[in-house]
Scaffold this motif. Structure first.
Motif, short mmCIF file in Angstrom:
data_model
loop_
_atom_site.label_atom_id
_atom_site.label_comp_id
_atom_site.label_asym_id
_atom_site.label_seq_id
_atom_site.Cartn_x
_atom_site.Cartn_y
_atom_site.Cartn_z
N ALA A 245 55.48 7.85 71.19
CA ALA A 245 55.14 8.40 69.86
C ALA A 245 54.34 9.58 69.76
CB ALA A 245 55.34 7.59 68.83
N ASN A 246 53.23 9.22 70.56
CA ASN A 246 52.09 10.26 70.51
C ASN A 246 52.43 11.52 71.28
OD1 ASN A 246 50.46 8.99 68.77
ND2 ASN A 246 49.28 7.95 70.41
N LEU A 247 53.06 11.22 72.49
CA LEU A 247 53.66 12.45 73.41
C LEU A 247 54.72 13.21 72.67
CD1 LEU A 247 53.82 13.69 76.18
CD2 LEU A 247 55.27 12.15 76.74
N LEU A 248 55.53 12.53 71.69
CA LEU A 248 56.53 13.18 71.25
C LEU A 248 56.04 14.08 69.94
CD1 LEU A 248 59.67 13.61 71.30
CD2 LEU A 248 59.79 11.77 69.63
N MET A 249 54.75 13.56 69.46
CA MET A 249 54.18 14.34 68.31
C MET A 249 53.50 15.68 68.85
SD MET A 249 53.01 14.55 65.12
CE MET A 249 53.36 12.92 64.49
N ILE A 250 52.97 15.44 70.13
CA ILE A 250 52.49 16.54 70.61
C ILE A 250 53.53 17.53 70.93
CG2 ILE A 250 51.45 17.54 72.82
CD1 ILE A 250 49.78 14.90 73.01
N LEU A 251 54.68 17.47 71.21
CA LEU A 251 55.86 18.39 71.53
C LEU A 251 56.12 19.07 70.09
CD1 LEU A 251 57.94 16.45 74.05
CD2 LEU A 251 56.45 18.27 74.60
N VAL A 252 56.11 18.00 69.34
CA VAL A 252 56.58 18.73 67.77
C VAL A 252 55.50 19.72 67.47
CG1 VAL A 252 56.85 17.90 65.40
CG2 VAL A 252 57.93 16.61 67.15
N LEU A 253 54.22 19.22 67.70
CA LEU A 253 53.32 20.19 67.22
C LEU A 253 52.97 21.63 68.06
CD1 LEU A 253 50.26 17.54 65.97
CD2 LEU A 253 52.34 18.84 64.61
N LEU A 254 53.48 21.33 69.18
CA LEU A 254 53.19 22.43 70.04
C LEU A 254 53.82 23.76 69.74
CD1 LEU A 254 52.25 22.73 73.04
CD2 LEU A 254 54.73 22.49 73.88
N PRO A 255 54.71 24.14 69.00
CA PRO A 255 54.95 25.47 68.65
C PRO A 255 53.83 25.88 67.44
CG PRO A 255 56.90 23.95 68.24
CD PRO A 255 55.58 23.17 68.68
N PHE A 256 52.93 25.03 66.92
CA PHE A 256 52.04 25.77 66.24
C PHE A 256 50.82 26.29 66.91
CE2 PHE A 256 53.23 21.92 62.66
CZ PHE A 256 53.74 23.14 62.10
N TRP A 257 50.85 25.90 68.12
CA TRP A 257 49.72 26.59 69.00
C TRP A 257 50.16 27.98 69.83
CZ3 TRP A 257 49.17 21.73 72.40
CH2 TRP A 257 48.72 20.60 71.68
N THR A 258 51.60 28.34 69.50
CA THR A 258 51.99 29.91 69.62
C THR A 258 52.04 30.50 68.54
OG1 THR A 258 53.20 28.56 71.29
CG2 THR A 258 53.67 30.73 71.00
N SER A 259 51.75 31.93 68.52
CA SER A 259 51.94 32.78 67.62
C SER A 259 53.38 32.79 66.95
CB SER A 259 51.54 34.21 68.00
OG SER A 259 51.96 35.26 67.16
N LEU A 260 53.66 32.90 65.73
CA LEU A 260 54.70 33.13 65.00
C LEU A 260 55.48 34.30 65.50
CD1 LEU A 260 56.88 32.38 62.77
CD2 LEU A 260 55.50 33.67 61.18
N LEU A 261 54.88 35.35 65.76
CA LEU A 261 55.53 36.66 66.24
C LEU A 261 56.04 36.39 67.61
CD1 LEU A 261 56.09 39.51 65.45
CD2 LEU A 261 54.00 40.31 66.60
N VAL A 262 55.23 35.54 68.51
CA VAL A 262 55.79 35.47 69.82
C VAL A 262 57.04 34.43 69.61
CG1 VAL A 262 55.15 34.31 72.10
CG2 VAL A 262 53.54 35.71 70.91
N ARG A 263 56.90 33.59 69.11
CA ARG A 263 58.20 32.74 68.89
C ARG A 263 59.31 33.50 68.51
NH1 ARG A 263 56.55 28.00 65.19
NH2 ARG A 263 54.73 29.25 64.69
N THR A 264 59.27 34.36 67.53
CA THR A 264 60.47 35.09 66.73
C THR A 264 60.92 35.99 67.86
OG1 THR A 264 59.60 34.76 64.61
CG2 THR A 264 61.08 36.51 65.11
N SER A 265 59.85 36.69 68.51
CA SER A 265 60.27 37.59 69.57
C SER A 265 61.15 37.02 70.69
CB SER A 265 59.11 38.28 70.01
OG SER A 265 58.38 39.19 69.28
N ALA A 266 60.72 35.65 71.13
CA ALA A 266 61.45 34.92 72.08
C ALA A 266 62.80 34.66 71.80
CB ALA A 266 60.73 33.67 72.32
#
Length: 563
Positions: free
Chosen positions: A375-396
């Motif tokens: 569950a903790n590993l899955l939580m890290i994967l869920v929170l991982l996008p927060f560690w990336t810029s919104l602009l970078v994710r949208t551009s991707a």
């Protein structure tokens, strides 16, 4: 041996016990506190002190929120009805224009053009005429350039009167003549003592001069103020504008009475006797020569219609309406965009919310039922996008969703679509929904997980032991207990979705943008803050209305983040 009444074993005065006894000794009197006051009053005073202490504890935070959040929002929303720039920039014109009837004459009379000359002279020196033009250009295209062009030529208006006054007597060319007539003694003293440090003393008119020559005094006061504030010069050394001579000519021609003890009375009387022979100037013709739009009735209707300090024009524009001489009417069909954007924003935000529920619910359930390590590993994967810029994710996503992008290439490779019939996933509503669902999905998973974590596993086991199938146990036992998490996540995702503008701007094209994109455009590009504030106010009302409806139907007390 101690005294029976004053010894160490006895207390003098009223104690809590004795006070209560005193109160009880008189069955008809009020109950008293230890200090002899009414027990009810004493309790109320103690409660007030307690509330005051609590208020003082939260006062810094309350002040911070008020200054940095409430006030700026209120100030911005006020711009949706504020319209003071017309009346402040053209005060004389607005007064003269109040009696003009557009149904009687095409354009106003000479007094309006005279007032416009004086107002525009001040506005040009203060550089306000372009701001006024931009404001009125929102209502009628072309007004902005009209004011810019007129501002470049208004300096010469009234020059014919200046030349004739100077030809009559060279004293009219001397700034000291106007200082002698209009300047107050207090200002003259302060101005003479000014040493160049700090702002210049504010110009003051001489007492009574505005009773004899009110318009000329007002015009000269504007001239002196602008010379001091805008140019940092001394009015004593500057020849007045042509507009001052224009105002003086008009008042002397109108028969102004000059008292015998009035400053420069002889000079003024000489000029008043001669103004009847002065050559005149057709100000209307000069304005029309600069730009023919000054002869357009619609221009004057716009100035007259928006001369009030407050207007509903921004809100009308925000719902594709406009103010016309015949009342409120729809804008031309090719200009009706805002209602469409509001509807699109609501529909797409709802679609994004539903997509987040469908994708987030299984993930949250899995996290809540897995062992802690997984569950903790899955939580890290869920929170991982927060560690990336919104602009970078949208551009991707912009790269992935293109016709030649990763997703289309994958579909072609699998055989789902043909190479010559690739899916249009970018620059439309589909791209916006896909990208924003990915970005907002964690905001749905986290509330769901926090609620599901509190649901005991024994409930579903008990249902199964009583003969329920897996689906029945889930739908009748587990799902109802997770509904508060769905409610919390839905509110969070929906409100965030309707306010997003970066992602729709990048991947939405023309078919996938939200109303927030237009608000951002008017704030940063067109600088139409009034319309942006009106759009924001309407959006705020819609959100509050939906929140109220949700509370009435579901109940906001049923929304939980866990516990």
């Amino acid at each position: 041996m101690s005294n029976a009444t004053t010894g160490p074993d006895n207390l003098t005065g009223v104690t809590p016990d004795t006070g209560l006894k005193v109160g009880q000794s008189d069955e008809t009197g009020p109950v008293l506190a230890a200090d002899g006051t009414s027990l009810k009053s004493s309790l109320n005073r103690a409660l007030r002190k307690q509330k005051m202490r609590a208020l003082l504890l939260i006062a810094p935070l309350l002040f911070f929120i008020l200054v940095t959040f409430i006030y700026p929002i209120g100030e911005m929303l006020f711009r949706s009805v504020e319209n003071q720039i017309v009346g402040e920039t053209l005060p004389r014109t607005v007064v003269e224009l109040a009696d003009w009837d557009a149904d009687v004459t095409d354009v106003p009379g000479a007094p309006v053009f005279s007032a416009l000359t004086k107002d525009l002279m001040v506005a040009v020196e203060e550089k306000n005429h372009t701001r006024l033009g931009s404001r009125l250009n929102y209502e009628l295209s072309g007004v902005s350039s009209l004011f810019r062009k007129s501002g470049r030529g208004v300096d010469d208006f009234g020059e014919v009167y200046t030349d004739q006054f100077v030809a009559l007597d060279p004293a009219w060319e001397d700034p000291a003549t106007f200082i002698d007539i209009f300047a107050g003694e207090r200002w003259l003293t302060e101005n003479a003592a000014y040493d160049g440090e700090g702002p210049r003393p504010r110009f003051r008119l001489a007492p009574g001069v505005d009773d004899v020559l009110p318009e000329t005094a007002r015009m000269y006061a504007d001239f002196a103020r602008v010379v001091q504030v805008e140019d940092d010069d001394n009015p004593v050394e500057e020849e007045p504008w042509n507009a001052v001579y224009l105002a003086l000519y008009e008042e002397l021609s109108a028969g102004a009475v000059i008292p015998a003890d009035f400053p420069q009375a002889a000079l003024l009387n000489q000029a008043q006797a001669a103004v009847a022979t002065f050559d005149t100037e057709d100000l209307r013709a000069q304005f029309v020569e600069i730009d023919e739009d000054w002869a357009d009735r619609e221009v004057w209707r716009i100035i007259q219609g928006y001369s009030a300090p407050y207007t509903a024009g921004y809100f009308l524009n925000a719902v594709d309406l406009q103010q016309t001489p015949d009342g409120v009417a729809w804008r031309p069909e090719n200009q009706q965009i805002y209602i469409t954007l509001f509807i699109r924003t609501m529909i797409m935000s709802t679609a994004i919310t539903l997509a987040c529920i469908m994708l987030g619910y299984p993930v949250a359930w899995l996290m809540a039922n897995l062992p802690a390590r997984q569950a903790n590993l899955l939580m890290i994967l869920v929170l991982l996008p927060f560690w990336t810029s919104l602009l970078v994710r949208t551009s991707a996503w912009k790269v992935m969703l293109q016709r030649e992008g990763v997703i289309n290439d994958l579909f072609v490779w699998i055989g789902i679509v043909a190479d010559d019939n690739r899916l249009a996933l970018i620059n439309n509503a589909t791209g916006t929904i896909i990208a924003m669902t990915h970005i907002l999905l964690p905001f749905m998973i986290l509330p769901l997980y926090s609620v599901m974590k509190t649901i005991p596993v024994s409930y579903t086991r008990a249902a199964k032991s009583l003969g329920a199938t897996n689906w029945t146990a889930f739908w009748r036992v587990y799902f109802p207990q997770s509904v508060p998490g769905i409610g919390a996540g839905s509110i969070l995702v929906f409100i965030l979705a309707i306010g997003y503008y970066i992602t729709p701007e990048i991947v939405g094209g023309t078919k996938g943008v939200f109303i927030s994109n237009r608000i951002a455009y008017h704030i940063s590009s067109s600088l139409n803050w009034g319309l942006a504030a009106a759009l924001g106010a309407i959006l705020l009302v819609i959100v509050l209305a939906l929140y109220w409806a949700y509370d009435r139907i579901v109940g906001i007390d049923n929304v939980k983040l866990g516990g």
